[in-house]
Design a protein around this motif. Structure first.
Motif, short mmCIF file in Angstrom:
data_model
loop_
_atom_site.label_atom_id
_atom_site.label_comp_id
_atom_site.label_asym_id
_atom_site.label_seq_id
_atom_site.Cartn_x
_atom_site.Cartn_y
_atom_site.Cartn_z
N GLU A 36 0.83 -1.21 0.00
CA GLU A 36 0.00 0.00 0.00
C GLU A 36 0.86 1.26 0.00
O GLU A 36 0.56 2.25 -0.68
CB GLU A 36 -0.93 0.01 1.23
CG GLU A 36 -1.97 -1.11 1.25
CD GLU A 36 -3.12 -0.85 0.28
OE1 GLU A 36 -3.19 0.26 -0.28
OE2 GLU A 36 -3.92 -1.78 0.07
N LEU A 37 1.95 1.24 0.75
CA LEU A 37 2.85 2.39 0.82
C LEU A 37 3.52 2.66 -0.53
O LEU A 37 3.61 3.81 -0.97
CB LEU A 37 3.91 2.17 1.90
CG LEU A 37 3.43 2.27 3.35
CD1 LEU A 37 4.49 1.74 4.31
CD2 LEU A 37 3.07 3.71 3.71
N ALA B 34 2.59 12.30 9.01
CA ALA B 34 1.16 12.57 8.77
C ALA B 34 0.72 12.04 7.41
O ALA B 34 -0.37 11.47 7.28
CB ALA B 34 0.90 14.08 8.85
N GLU B 35 1.56 12.20 6.41
CA GLU B 35 1.22 11.70 5.07
C GLU B 35 1.17 10.18 5.05
O GLU B 35 0.34 9.58 4.36
CB GLU B 35 2.24 12.21 4.04
CG GLU B 35 2.10 13.69 3.76
CD GLU B 35 3.23 14.21 2.89
OE1 GLU B 35 2.97 15.10 2.04
OE2 GLU B 35 4.38 13.73 3.04
N LEU B 36 2.04 9.54 5.81
CA LEU B 36 2.05 8.08 5.87
C LEU B 36 0.73 7.55 6.45
O LEU B 36 0.24 6.50 6.04
CB LEU B 36 3.22 7.59 6.71
CG LEU B 36 4.63 7.78 6.10
CD1 LEU B 36 5.70 7.46 7.13
CD2 LEU B 36 4.81 6.93 4.85
N THR B 37 0.16 8.27 7.41
CA THR B 37 -1.07 7.80 8.04
C THR B 37 -2.28 7.88 7.11
O THR B 37 -3.34 7.34 7.42
CB THR B 37 -1.38 8.62 9.31
OG1 THR B 37 -1.49 10.01 8.97
CG2 THR B 37 -0.30 8.42 10.35
N THR B 38 -2.14 8.54 5.95
CA THR B 38 -3.25 8.60 4.99
C THR B 38 -3.39 7.30 4.20
O THR B 38 -4.37 7.11 3.49
CB THR B 38 -3.06 9.76 4.00
OG1 THR B 38 -1.87 9.53 3.22
CG2 THR B 38 -2.93 11.08 4.73
N VAL B 39 -2.41 6.43 4.35
CA VAL B 39 -2.45 5.13 3.65
C VAL B 39 -3.29 4.15 4.45
O VAL B 39 -3.17 4.07 5.69
CB VAL B 39 -1.03 4.57 3.45
CG1 VAL B 39 -1.08 3.18 2.82
CG2 VAL B 39 -0.21 5.53 2.59
N GLU B 40 -4.12 3.41 3.76
CA GLU B 40 -4.99 2.44 4.43
C GLU B 40 -4.17 1.43 5.23
O GLU B 40 -3.22 0.84 4.71
CB GLU B 40 -5.85 1.72 3.40
CG GLU B 40 -6.84 0.74 4.01
CD GLU B 40 -7.69 0.02 2.96
OE1 GLU B 40 -8.45 -0.87 3.35
OE2 GLU B 40 -7.56 0.36 1.77
N GLY B 41 -4.56 1.23 6.47
CA GLY B 41 -3.89 0.25 7.32
C GLY B 41 -2.70 0.80 8.07
O GLY B 41 -2.08 0.08 8.87
N ILE C 158 2.42 2.81 13.30
CA ILE C 158 3.08 2.24 12.12
C ILE C 158 3.78 3.33 11.32
O ILE C 158 4.91 3.15 10.83
CB ILE C 158 2.07 1.48 11.23
CG1 ILE C 158 1.57 0.24 11.95
CG2 ILE C 158 2.70 1.11 9.90
CD1 ILE C 158 0.51 -0.54 11.19
N ALA C 159 3.14 4.49 11.21
CA ALA C 159 3.74 5.60 10.47
C ALA C 159 5.05 6.03 11.11
O ALA C 159 6.05 6.28 10.42
CB ALA C 159 2.76 6.77 10.40
N ARG C 160 5.09 6.14 12.44
CA ARG C 160 6.33 6.51 13.13
C ARG C 160 7.39 5.42 12.94
O ARG C 160 8.58 5.73 12.76
CB ARG C 160 6.05 6.72 14.62
CG ARG C 160 5.38 8.05 14.93
CD ARG C 160 5.41 8.33 16.43
NE ARG C 160 4.59 7.36 17.17
CZ ARG C 160 3.29 7.52 17.41
NH1 ARG C 160 2.65 8.59 16.95
NH2 ARG C 160 2.62 6.61 18.10
#
Length: 346
Positions: free
Chosen positions: A299-300, A316-323, A328-330
């Protein structure tokens, strides 16, 4: 590079097997023998004389039957002695490089009927396997052990160079400076290691039960090759295309050291040259981040396009990805930062 792969049929003659026991007894008796490892209609068509016995195989029985002239024929599963003192008449026009009558017959029979044939030389005390179009002198256990040692040492050295190539590739990926030449060098190292592992496997198989420890050593050296290779290829090949590294198996050993030929064999567009830039998607680097599910990695990559996009993405942009949760973003952000800092420090 190569020290000679053994044919697959050599496993039937591994030390400790009943067949090898019988052959070793014949060698010790200095009587010689010709043993056909299986039967089929083609073999029956060129067989005359002798006598059918169809008895269970054992080493002593085969040793005694070898004292008679003619071939011993075993069942395909090697559990029975089908016939003995058989006269074999293969086609005389089949080419052979052998000089002795027994060996000439064995080579021609193997070529004509497609069944492995084993000979024991009374004068040389050697066992030879004829399978298909080739002859292989069956190594003694001490010779096999020496070959296994050479192969494992060669794999260890090449694996060290492969790891260095992968580390260099990571540094180039961080700097966005990968070229087709760099990818070809990594592909070359994977193929070299695979070929050496294939040879080592043939020696270990030929050792039978005595090869267990060597098999564990080999597995420790190469067990992760396939997943790492797959990640590298996913980084540089379109999803719908076949993995290109397998194409290198078509090259002979000398051709594999020609980096231009390796690059062309990978199947990229013909207008690309060795210094053409290549941009990784980021699968391999994401896979190095602990506890990151494969689905999330996919997904990333889909969302940010390539490794550069992933490096540039904020938490913040990473957290817009489903799941992808905040945790996980950090984790992804920290992991990519660590990869970048390590590459820059190196």
């Amino acid at each position: 590079m190569s020290i000679g792969r053994l044919p697959d049929e050599i496993a039937q003659l591994a030390p400790g097997t009943p067949l090898r026991d019988g052959l070793d007894r014949i060698v010790s008796g200095h009587t010689g023998a010709l043993v056909v490892l299986g039967t089929n209609p083609e073999l029956e068509a060129i067989s005359t004389g002798g006598f059918a016995i169809d008895v269970p195989f054992n080493a002593t029985r085969m040793r005694e039957l070898a004292k008679m002239d003619g071939a011993i024929v075993l069942s395909t599963d090697l559990t029975r002695i089908v016939a003995a003192a058989v006269h074999l008449s293969p086609a005389a026009d089949i080419p052979t490089t052998e000089t002795g009558t027994r060996h000439r017959t064995a080579e021609r029979v193997a070529k004509q009927v497609g069944v492995p044939v084993v000979t024991v030389s009374a004068s040389m005390d050697t066992i030879s396997l004829f399978a298909g179009a080739g002859r292989q002198i069956v190594p003694r256990p001490d010779q096999l052990l020496d070959r296994v040692g050479q192969a494992l040492s060669a794999i260890q050295g090449n694996r060290t160079r492969l790891n260095a190539s992968l580390e260099r590739l990571t540094g180039l990926e961080v700097h966005d400076s990968v070229t087709l030449r760099d990818l070809a060098h990594v592909a070359q190292r994977f193929e070299l290691t695979n070929r050496l592992a294939d040879e080592a496997t043939s020696y270990i198989t030929a050792m039978g039960g005595d090869g267990r420890l060597a098999a564990l050593q080999l597995r420790d050296l190469v067990d992760d090759l396939t997943p790492v290779s797959s990640l590298v290829q996913r980084d540089y090949v379109a999803e719908q295309e076949a993995m290109p590294f397998a194409r290198l198996a078509r090259l002979d050993d000398q051709e594999l050291f020609d980096i231009v030929l390796v690059a062309r064999s990978l199947g990229f567009a013909p207008e690309l040259h060795l210094d053409s830039p290549m941009r990784p998607r980021g699968y391999r680097q994401l896979a190095s981040i602990p506890r990151l599910p494969a689905r999330v990695r996919g997904e990333l990559v889909e969302r940010f396009g390539d490794l550069n996009g992933l490096f540039a993405a904020s938490t913040a942009e990473l957290t817009t990805v489903e799941g992808v949760t905040a945790d996980i973003a950090r984790q992804v952000r920290d992991g990519l930062t660590h990869i970048s800092e390590k590459a820059l420090a190196g």
